[in-house]
Design a protein around this motif. Structure first.
Motif, PDB file in Angstrom:
ATOM      1  N   ALA A  53      14.518  -5.482 -18.314  1.00  0.00           N
ATOM      2  CA  ALA A  53      14.409  -6.945 -18.291  1.00  0.00           C
ATOM      3  C   ALA A  53      13.331  -7.443 -17.335  1.00  0.00           C
ATOM      4  O   ALA A  53      13.216  -8.651 -17.111  1.00  0.00           O
ATOM      5  CB  ALA A  53      15.755  -7.552 -17.906  1.00  0.00           C
ATOM      6  N   LEU A  54      12.540  -6.513 -16.782  1.00  0.00           N
ATOM      7  CA  LEU A  54      11.537  -6.889 -15.789  1.00  0.00           C
ATOM      8  C   LEU A  54      10.135  -6.548 -16.269  1.00  0.00           C
ATOM      9  O   LEU A  54       9.934  -5.590 -17.011  1.00  0.00           O
ATOM     10  CB  LEU A  54      11.802  -6.168 -14.463  1.00  0.00           C
ATOM     11  CG  LEU A  54      13.194  -6.295 -13.848  1.00  0.00           C
ATOM     12  CD1 LEU A  54      13.236  -5.589 -12.506  1.00  0.00           C
ATOM     13  CD2 LEU A  54      13.611  -7.746 -13.701  1.00  0.00           C
ATOM     14  N   GLN A  55       9.179  -7.320 -15.801  1.00  0.00           N
ATOM     15  CA  GLN A  55       7.766  -7.035 -16.045  1.00  0.00           C
ATOM     16  C   GLN A  55       7.087  -6.748 -14.718  1.00  0.00           C
ATOM     17  O   GLN A  55       7.142  -7.571 -13.791  1.00  0.00           O
ATOM     18  CB  GLN A  55       7.077  -8.211 -16.733  1.00  0.00           C
ATOM     19  CG  GLN A  55       5.595  -7.958 -17.014  1.00  0.00           C
ATOM     20  CD  GLN A  55       5.013  -8.992 -17.944  1.00  0.00           C
ATOM     21  OE1 GLN A  55       5.439  -9.112 -19.090  1.00  0.00           O
ATOM     22  NE2 GLN A  55       4.046  -9.756 -17.467  1.00  0.00           N
ATOM     23  N   PHE A  56       6.450  -5.582 -14.633  1.00  0.00           N
ATOM     24  CA  PHE A  56       5.762  -5.198 -13.395  1.00  0.00           C
ATOM     25  C   PHE A  56       4.540  -6.064 -13.185  1.00  0.00           C
ATOM     26  O   PHE A  56       3.713  -6.232 -14.078  1.00  0.00           O
ATOM     27  CB  PHE A  56       5.357  -3.729 -13.479  1.00  0.00           C
ATOM     28  CG  PHE A  56       4.639  -3.215 -12.262  1.00  0.00           C
ATOM     29  CD1 PHE A  56       5.276  -3.148 -11.041  1.00  0.00           C
ATOM     30  CD2 PHE A  56       3.315  -2.799 -12.346  1.00  0.00           C
ATOM     31  CE1 PHE A  56       4.618  -2.669  -9.916  1.00  0.00           C
ATOM     32  CE2 PHE A  56       2.643  -2.322 -11.236  1.00  0.00           C
ATOM     33  CZ  PHE A  56       3.297  -2.260 -10.021  1.00  0.00           C
ATOM     34  N   ARG A  57       4.425  -6.639 -12.001  1.00  0.00           N
ATOM     35  CA  ARG A  57       3.269  -7.463 -11.645  1.00  0.00           C
ATOM     36  C   ARG A  57       2.266  -6.685 -10.804  1.00  0.00           C
ATOM     37  O   ARG A  57       1.086  -6.628 -11.114  1.00  0.00           O
ATOM     38  CB  ARG A  57       3.729  -8.721 -10.887  1.00  0.00           C
ATOM     39  CG  ARG A  57       4.417  -9.736 -11.785  1.00  0.00           C
ATOM     40  CD  ARG A  57       5.186 -10.775 -10.993  1.00  0.00           C
ATOM     41  NE  ARG A  57       4.429 -11.466  -9.971  1.00  0.00           N
ATOM     42  CZ  ARG A  57       4.062 -12.742 -10.020  1.00  0.00           C
ATOM     43  NH1 ARG A  57       4.336 -13.471 -11.094  1.00  0.00           N
ATOM     44  NH2 ARG A  57       3.422 -13.310  -9.021  1.00  0.00           N
ATOM     45  N   SER A  58       2.747  -6.072  -9.719  1.00  0.00           N
ATOM     46  CA  SER A  58       1.862  -5.285  -8.858  1.00  0.00           C
ATOM     47  C   SER A  58       2.701  -4.587  -7.802  1.00  0.00           C
ATOM     48  O   SER A  58       3.898  -4.844  -7.657  1.00  0.00           O
ATOM     49  CB  SER A  58       0.804  -6.181  -8.192  1.00  0.00           C
ATOM     50  OG  SER A  58       1.411  -7.144  -7.343  1.00  0.00           O
ATOM     51  N   GLY A  59       2.047  -3.711  -7.045  1.00  0.00           N
ATOM     52  CA  GLY A  59       2.730  -3.001  -5.985  1.00  0.00           C
ATOM     53  C   GLY A  59       1.763  -2.475  -4.947  1.00  0.00           C
ATOM     54  O   GLY A  59       0.555  -2.357  -5.207  1.00  0.00           O
ATOM     55  N   LEU A  60       2.285  -2.167  -3.773  1.00  0.00           N
ATOM     56  CA  LEU A  60       1.485  -1.662  -2.665  1.00  0.00           C
ATOM     57  C   LEU A  60       2.235  -0.537  -1.961  1.00  0.00           C
ATOM     58  O   LEU A  60       3.469  -0.537  -1.915  1.00  0.00           O
ATOM     59  CB  LEU A  60       1.214  -2.766  -1.634  1.00  0.00           C
ATOM     60  CG  LEU A  60       0.479  -4.023  -2.071  1.00  0.00           C
ATOM     61  CD1 LEU A  60       0.524  -5.069  -0.954  1.00  0.00           C
ATOM     62  CD2 LEU A  60      -0.964  -3.702  -2.454  1.00  0.00           C
ATOM     63  N   VAL A  61       1.491   0.389  -1.401  1.00  0.00           N
ATOM     64  CA  VAL A  61       2.028   1.331  -0.426  1.00  0.00           C
ATOM     65  C   VAL A  61       1.507   0.879   0.937  1.00  0.00           C
ATOM     66  O   VAL A  61       0.291   0.830   1.163  1.00  0.00           O
ATOM     67  CB  VAL A  61       1.591   2.776  -0.720  1.00  0.00           C
ATOM     68  CG1 VAL A  61       2.137   3.715   0.364  1.00  0.00           C
ATOM     69  CG2 VAL A  61       2.083   3.212  -2.092  1.00  0.00           C
ATOM     70  N   LEU A  62       2.419   0.508   1.828  1.00  0.00           N
ATOM     71  CA  LEU A  62       2.057  -0.043   3.133  1.00  0.00           C
ATOM     72  C   LEU A  62       2.147   1.037   4.207  1.00  0.00           C
ATOM     73  O   LEU A  62       3.029   1.899   4.164  1.00  0.00           O
ATOM     74  CB  LEU A  62       2.994  -1.196   3.499  1.00  0.00           C
ATOM     75  CG  LEU A  62       3.075  -2.358   2.499  1.00  0.00           C
ATOM     76  CD1 LEU A  62       4.133  -3.357   2.950  1.00  0.00           C
ATOM     77  CD2 LEU A  62       1.720  -3.037   2.358  1.00  0.00           C
ATOM     78  N   SER A  63       1.248   0.968   5.169  1.00  0.00           N
ATOM     79  CA  SER A  63       1.288   1.916   6.279  1.00  0.00           C
ATOM     80  C   SER A  63       0.708   1.268   7.527  1.00  0.00           C
ATOM     81  O   SER A  63      -0.073   0.312   7.452  1.00  0.00           O
ATOM     82  CB  SER A  63       0.511   3.193   5.941  1.00  0.00           C
ATOM     83  OG  SER A  63      -0.841   2.884   5.644  1.00  0.00           O
ATOM     84  N   SER A  64       1.102   1.793   8.662  1.00  0.00           N
ATOM     85  CA  SER A  64       0.605   1.295   9.946  1.00  0.00           C
ATOM     86  C   SER A  64       0.693   2.416  10.959  1.00  0.00           C
ATOM     87  O   SER A  64       1.589   3.266  10.900  1.00  0.00           O
ATOM     88  CB  SER A  64       1.439   0.099  10.417  1.00  0.00           C
ATOM     89  OG  SER A  64       1.055  -0.294  11.728  1.00  0.00           O
ATOM     90  N   GLY A  65      -0.224   2.407  11.907  1.00  0.00           N
ATOM     91  CA  GLY A  65      -0.201   3.399  12.964  1.00  0.00           C
ATOM     92  C   GLY A  65       0.815   3.102  14.040  1.00  0.00           C
ATOM     93  O   GLY A  65       1.059   3.943  14.910  1.00  0.00           O
ATOM     94  N   HIS A  66       1.419   1.914  14.020  1.00  0.00           N
ATOM     95  CA  HIS A  66       2.374   1.578  15.071  1.00  0.00           C
ATOM     96  C   HIS A  66       3.710   2.270  14.803  1.00  0.00           C
ATOM     97  O   HIS A  66       4.227   2.197  13.684  1.00  0.00           O
ATOM     98  CB  HIS A  66       2.586   0.067  15.160  1.00  0.00           C
ATOM     99  CG  HIS A  66       3.172  -0.346  16.471  1.00  0.00           C
ATOM    100  ND1 HIS A  66       4.502  -0.126  16.788  1.00  0.00           N
ATOM    101  CD2 HIS A  66       2.615  -0.952  17.557  1.00  0.00           C
ATOM    102  CE1 HIS A  66       4.736  -0.581  18.009  1.00  0.00           C
ATOM    103  NE2 HIS A  66       3.618  -1.085  18.496  1.00  0.00           N
TER     104      HIS A  66
END
Length: 332
Positions: A53-66
């Motif tokens: 029932a969903l439509q994919f819009r976008s996505g991210l892989v997040l990262s940080s050195g902290h």
């Protein structure tokens, strides 16, 4: 043997990034967050956009050195989705502006982390209330669930933001008797209907495999307990309410030899009442053949008349897992 992501998640998800435990305590600080776009939700079928029932819009892989960045177990998107607020399971807030282009997520801007403060003004984690696993923000008030201690605290988010101090929310004794690491993973405020304004909490798992789990209606005109049917080894990891009053449940399974899976169900708002046993249809289901990780946070917001669902994963502060941010549209 080459270590694949599937193998890493299946057997080694508990390895922790070096230096986390030794990080110097800071109560508020900026963080630099990198974002890698996900071109498709199903890499083997990149043209596919609809999933249940969903439509994919976008996505991210997040990262940080902290070393404080990670472990996100609850989230909210505010101001028509422009702002993101998340909590880590070690007692920190993340606030940021959502950056996008052409209707797709591109990153986080002005990201900042801050210790969640207890009633005394000291970091909540210092009092042992560190396992902050769920978040909802409604009508200017933020509620946070603390899993291992089975407590809920509230904050004056509209007035004080991350400087707000925790205030305890009374919970029934049945909540206090939940299993130690199977507590409150999901919180939401009912937007309309007979339960409008009530806080709803659901436990990850309150019984044996596939036994119904405990839910609670706190405050409002009809407080009380209810239960949520569970299927196929899935545990509850978050909830969010649609504008209609229906409740979305985010679920996850984990098996050492198979990895991790994600599912979402829709529970009719009219079914949620004291004494009820609730269930609902599946909207989406995915395993490691899709761009998921340990999905634990769910938020709903309206954008140009569309209902947008955002999910975030808890990487358990492990270099073998990822912080994944996914955005879907709920189809009519």
């Amino acid at each position: 043997m080459r270590l694949t992501r599937r193998a890493a998640l299946a057997g080694l998800g508990g390895l922790v990034l070096p230096g986390v435990a030794q990080a110097a305590e800071q109560t508020r600080f900026p963080v630099s967050v990198s974002a890698r776009p996900l071109a498709a939700f199903e890499p083997r079928n990149p043209e596919r956009r609809r999933f249940g029932a969903l439509q994919f819009r976008s996505g991210l892989v997040l990262s940080s050195g902290h070393p404080r960045f990670g472990g996100f177990s609850g989230m909210a998107r505010l101001n028509e989705g422009r702002d993101l607020v998340a909590v880590t399971d070690r007692g920190y807030w993340l606030t940021a502006r959502i950056a996008s282009q052409g209707g797709k997520l591109t990153g986080l801007a002005d990201a900042e982390m801050a210790a969640i403060l207890g009633a005394s003004g000291r970091p909540l984690a210092r009092s042992g209330l560190f396992d902050t696993e769920s978040l909802c923000i409604a009508d200017g008030v933020a509620h946070v669930g603390i899993e291992r201690r089975h407590e809920i605290v509230r904050f004056d988010w509209a007035g004080e933001g991350v400087e707000a101090r925790a205030r305890s929310v009374p919970v029934p004794p049945e909540i206090k008797r939940l299993p130690r690491n199977r507590g409150l993973e999901a919180l939401g405020v009912v937007p309309v209907g007979p339960l409008k304004g009530a806080l709803v909490a659901v436990a990850e798992r309150s019984g044996k495999e596939d036994e119904p789990t405990l839910g609670a209606i706190l405050g409002g005109p009809q407080p009380g307990l209810f239960k949520v049917i569970r299927h196929d080894g899935y545990d509850i990891t978050d909830l969010a309410f649609l504008p209609s009053g229906d409740m979305l449940l985010l679920e996850r399974w984990y098996q050492p030899l198979r990895g991790v899976g994600m599912r979402m169900r829709r529970i009719a708002g009219r079914d949620i009442r004291p004494g009820a046993l609730v269930d609902g249809p599946r909207l989406i289901e995915a395993d490691l053949g899709y761009e998921i990780d340990n999905m634990e946070g769910l938020s709903v917001h309206q954008e140009n008349g569309r209902t947008v669902l955002t999910l975030i994963s808890d990487d358990n502060f492990s270099f073998l897992q990822r912080t994944v941010l996914l955005e879907f549209e709920l189809l009519p």
